[in-house]
Design a protein around this motif. Sequence first.
Motif, PDB file in Angstrom:
ATOM      1  N   PHE A  36      71.019  44.407  26.365  1.00 52.96           N
ATOM      2  CA  PHE A  36      70.492  45.673  26.464  1.00 52.96           C
ATOM      3  C   PHE A  36      70.844  45.965  24.779  1.00 52.96           C
ATOM      4  O   PHE A  36      70.148  45.480  24.029  1.00 52.96           O
ATOM      5  N   PRO A  37      69.338  47.545  24.961  1.00 51.70           N
ATOM      6  CA  PRO A  37      69.068  48.106  23.474  1.00 51.70           C
ATOM      7  C   PRO A  37      70.478  48.145  22.793  1.00 51.70           C
ATOM      8  O   PRO A  37      69.976  47.823  21.342  1.00 51.70           O
ATOM      9  N   ARG A  82      53.839  44.569  27.959  1.00 54.96           N
ATOM     10  CA  ARG A  82      53.737  45.630  27.776  1.00 54.96           C
ATOM     11  C   ARG A  82      51.939  46.418  28.783  1.00 54.96           C
ATOM     12  O   ARG A  82      52.458  47.429  29.257  1.00 54.96           O
ATOM     13  N   GLU A  83      51.238  45.619  28.065  1.00 50.45           N
ATOM     14  CA  GLU A  83      50.174  46.062  28.226  1.00 50.45           C
ATOM     15  C   GLU A  83      49.482  44.932  29.106  1.00 50.45           C
ATOM     16  O   GLU A  83      48.774  46.497  29.833  1.00 50.45           O
ATOM     17  N   LEU A 114      56.359  46.384  33.893  1.00 47.64           N
ATOM     18  CA  LEU A 114      57.378  45.296  33.561  1.00 47.64           C
ATOM     19  C   LEU A 114      59.294  46.302  33.487  1.00 47.64           C
ATOM     20  O   LEU A 114      58.713  46.708  32.578  1.00 47.64           O
ATOM     21  N   ARG A 115      59.990  45.752  34.108  1.00 52.68           N
ATOM     22  CA  ARG A 115      61.562  46.143  33.335  1.00 52.68           C
ATOM     23  C   ARG A 115      62.042  44.927  32.442  1.00 52.68           C
ATOM     24  O   ARG A 115      62.654  44.979  31.586  1.00 52.68           O
ATOM     25  N   VAL A 116      62.527  44.065  32.992  1.00 53.18           N
ATOM     26  CA  VAL A 116      62.946  42.723  32.334  1.00 53.18           C
ATOM     27  C   VAL A 116      62.248  41.217  32.472  1.00 53.18           C
ATOM     28  O   VAL A 116      61.325  41.227  33.458  1.00 53.18           O
ATOM     29  N   PHE A 117      62.672  40.580  31.645  1.00 51.76           N
ATOM     30  CA  PHE A 117      61.831  39.524  32.125  1.00 51.76           C
ATOM     31  C   PHE A 117      63.126  38.672  31.496  1.00 51.76           C
ATOM     32  O   PHE A 117      63.742  38.198  31.113  1.00 51.76           O
ATOM     33  N   GLY A 118      62.811  37.184  32.050  1.00 49.75           N
ATOM     34  CA  GLY A 118      63.907  36.215  32.292  1.00 49.75           C
ATOM     35  C   GLY A 118      63.402  34.755  32.090  1.00 49.75           C
ATOM     36  O   GLY A 118      61.541  34.632  32.680  1.00 49.75           O
ATOM     37  N   PHE A 119      64.000  33.761  31.805  1.00 57.37           N
ATOM     38  CA  PHE A 119      63.880  32.444  31.777  1.00 57.37           C
ATOM     39  C   PHE A 119      64.870  31.659  31.554  1.00 57.37           C
ATOM     40  O   PHE A 119      66.617  31.666  31.103  1.00 57.37           O
ATOM     41  N   ASN A 159      59.778  53.831  24.555  1.00 61.76           N
ATOM     42  CA  ASN A 159      59.484  54.325  25.940  1.00 61.76           C
ATOM     43  C   ASN A 159      58.933  52.935  26.588  1.00 61.76           C
ATOM     44  O   ASN A 159      58.863  53.571  27.893  1.00 61.76           O
ATOM     45  N   HIS A 160      59.318  51.870  26.062  1.00 63.26           N
ATOM     46  CA  HIS A 160      59.395  50.312  27.336  1.00 63.26           C
ATOM     47  C   HIS A 160      60.054  49.197  26.676  1.00 63.26           C
ATOM     48  O   HIS A 160      59.085  48.947  26.719  1.00 63.26           O
ATOM     49  N   PRO A 161      60.881  49.347  27.158  1.00 64.22           N
ATOM     50  CA  PRO A 161      62.195  48.843  26.890  1.00 64.22           C
ATOM     51  C   PRO A 161      61.895  47.557  28.173  1.00 64.22           C
ATOM     52  O   PRO A 161      61.582  47.635  28.643  1.00 64.22           O
ATOM     53  N   ILE A 162      62.116  46.227  27.851  1.00 64.50           N
ATOM     54  CA  ILE A 162      61.902  45.034  28.364  1.00 64.50           C
ATOM     55  C   ILE A 162      62.989  44.274  28.324  1.00 64.50           C
ATOM     56  O   ILE A 162      63.163  43.473  26.333  1.00 64.50           O
TER      57      ILE A 162
END
Length: 225
Positions: free
Chosen positions: A55-56, A141-142, A147-152, A178-181
Motif C-alpha cells: 500500500f502507499p 497509467r497512460e 488499472l488498480r493492481v499489477f502482480g508478478f 491521482n492513480h496509484p498502482i
Amino acid sequence: MNNWIFLSYPLNPQAPAYGGGHGFAEKKVKQMDHGDSCDTKSWSMSNHIGTHIDFPRHFSTRGKDIDDYDPEFFIFFQVFIADISPAEPELIITPDHLDISQAPADTDLLLIKTGFGGLRGQDIYSQDNPGFHPDLADYLRERLPALRVFGFDSISLSSYAHRDLGREAHRAFLLDNNHPILPLEDMHLEQIDGHTEIKQAIIAPLRVTGADGAPCTVLAKVKRQ
C-alpha cells in the motif's frame, strides 16, 4: 467450464524473504498430544512475506494504508496476463519488455509472468530477482487507466541487485495521488500464461489495522476449454 484456482502461495517456514531477510516462523503453543485441550500456534513474520500487496503507506507516512480501501477494491473482472518469460536474473523490466497492446482499456488487474517463479525455493529467487523500472508506472497509467493492481512472480518490485532503482519504482507506482498502482508481489503464476482466460480475481489481504502491506490469498476463476 470455470474453475477457481489459487494464484498465491501458502505461508510456511520455507517462504522466501527478499534478500534472504526475516521470513515466517511458527511455534506450537498448545498440543493435544501433550495433554492440552486443543492445538494452537503462534506465528512470527514480516508483513511483506509470501504473496503480498504493498500500500502507499509502505513508502510514505501520509500514504493510504489497508484501512483506506473498500472491499470492492479487491475484486477484479478484467484481468490481463502478459507472459514475458523467461526473464533473466537481475533484469530490469521496462516498457520495451512488455506487450500490452491487446490489453483492454478497462483492465483493472495486470499479471506479469516472468517465469522466475519456477526458481522459488532457490537463493536466486530472493537475491537475484528481476525488478521493474520506474518508467513502467506512467506507461501503465497512460495505457490502462482503470488499472488498480499489477502482480508478478518475482519476490519484489525491486531487484535486490538494484535496490536504489527499486525504491524509485515503488514510489513511482505507489505515490501518484491521482492513480496509484499497487504491486502484488511473489505470486504463484506457474499454472497460467498469456493464453489463460481469467473471468474474475479476488485479492484477500490479511487485515491488520494500519498495515502498509499484507500477505494475501489470491483467487482466480479460470475458464478452461
